[in-house]
Design an enzyme around this catalytic site. Structure first.
Site, PDB file in Angstrom:
ATOM      1  N   ARG A  78       0.802  -1.229   0.000  1.00 47.43           N
ATOM      2  CA  ARG A  78       0.000   0.000   0.000  1.00 47.43           C
ATOM      3  C   ARG A  78       0.825   1.264   0.000  1.00 47.43           C
ATOM      4  O   ARG A  78       0.317   2.334  -0.317  1.00 47.43           O
ATOM      5  CB  ARG A  78      -1.020  -0.022   1.137  1.00 47.43           C
ATOM      6  CG  ARG A  78      -2.199  -0.936   0.743  1.00 47.43           C
ATOM      7  CD  ARG A  78      -3.051  -1.283   1.903  1.00 47.43           C
ATOM      8  NE  ARG A  78      -2.439  -2.465   2.317  1.00 47.43           N
ATOM      9  CZ  ARG A  78      -2.752  -3.386   3.191  1.00 47.43           C
ATOM     10  NH1 ARG A  78      -3.644  -3.307   3.845  1.00 47.43           N
ATOM     11  NH2 ARG A  78      -2.130  -4.442   3.468  1.00 47.43           N
ATOM     12  N   GLU A 115       6.297 -11.876  14.065  1.00 50.13           N
ATOM     13  CA  GLU A 115       5.900 -12.523  15.314  1.00 50.13           C
ATOM     14  C   GLU A 115       6.332 -13.994  15.333  1.00 50.13           C
ATOM     15  O   GLU A 115       6.819 -14.494  16.333  1.00 50.13           O
ATOM     16  CB  GLU A 115       4.381 -12.413  15.485  1.00 50.13           C
ATOM     17  CG  GLU A 115       3.910 -12.892  16.840  1.00 50.13           C
ATOM     18  CD  GLU A 115       2.419 -12.672  17.040  1.00 50.13           C
ATOM     19  OE1 GLU A 115       1.913 -13.131  18.065  1.00 50.13           O
ATOM     20  OE2 GLU A 115       1.779 -12.055  16.168  1.00 50.13           O
TER      21      GLU A 115
END
Length: 192
Positions: A78, A115
């Site tokens: 984006r 993560e």
């Protein structure tokens, strides 16, 4: 006066601008996407509103017009939406920073932690020159990993990363803290 990493949108003059409210209200929040517990910040609804989309670009251009930016580096994917119109308005070049194996030429890479695992960001060799003043743009900062990888790539080639800019900050995730001394400018601050 130079911005510091502890500057928040609440202290920026832009927060008083009615355009911020229009931008914020045009962003759709989708609960539990892409997985339970995530409040997805969907900018596609903002892109459907030409006034809000123009407001977004205009606010960034107004902020960076006098900062001698020579490169706008957009983070996949984006950042590719916001970066090119900002670069054109500033008279700067646009450089895409992409996921692995998406750029056809010779690249330099930067691995960063997720993560659960790692990922890689890449940039074309020679796209940015030593000493060029760079704005790094993305739609959202969460944990800050992709922005940190982009900064490292750019600094490895000797670029001067002036600031990072995002439409949205998920403040609860403290991604801003991972940027070290690099300033971050955001238009909309949200909770997770």
């Amino acid at each position: 006066m130079a911005a510091t990493n502890s500057d928040h949108i609440q202290t920026d003059a832009a927060v008083k601008d009615v355009r911020i409210s229009r931008i914020s209200s045009s962003i759709r929040v989708i609960p539990d996407f892409p997985k339970p517990g995530i409040m997805f910040q969907d900018i596609t609804t903002m892109l459907l509103d030409p006034v809000a989309f123009k407001d977004t670009i205009d606010l960034f251009v107004e902020r960076y017009r006098e900062k001698n930016i020579s490169v706008v580096a957009g983070v996949e994917a984006r950042g590719f939406i916001f970066g090119p119109p900002i670069a054109l308005a500033l008279g700067a070049k646009f450089v895409p920073i992409r996921k692995p194996n998406k750029l056809p030429g010779e690249v330099i890479s930067e691995e960063y932690s997720l993560e659960y695992g790692t990922d890689i960001m890449e940039m074309h060799v020679g796209a940015v020159q030593k000493g060029e003043r760079v704005l790094v743009i993305d739609d959202l900062i969460a944990t800050g990993g992709t922005l940190v990888a982009a900064i490292k790539l750019l600094e490895r080639v000797g670029a001067d990363v002036v600031e990072c800019a995002c439409v949205i900050e998920l403040a609860d995730l403290k991604g801003r803290d991972r940027l070290g001394d690099k300033p971050l400018f955001v238009l909309v601050s949200s909770t997770c």
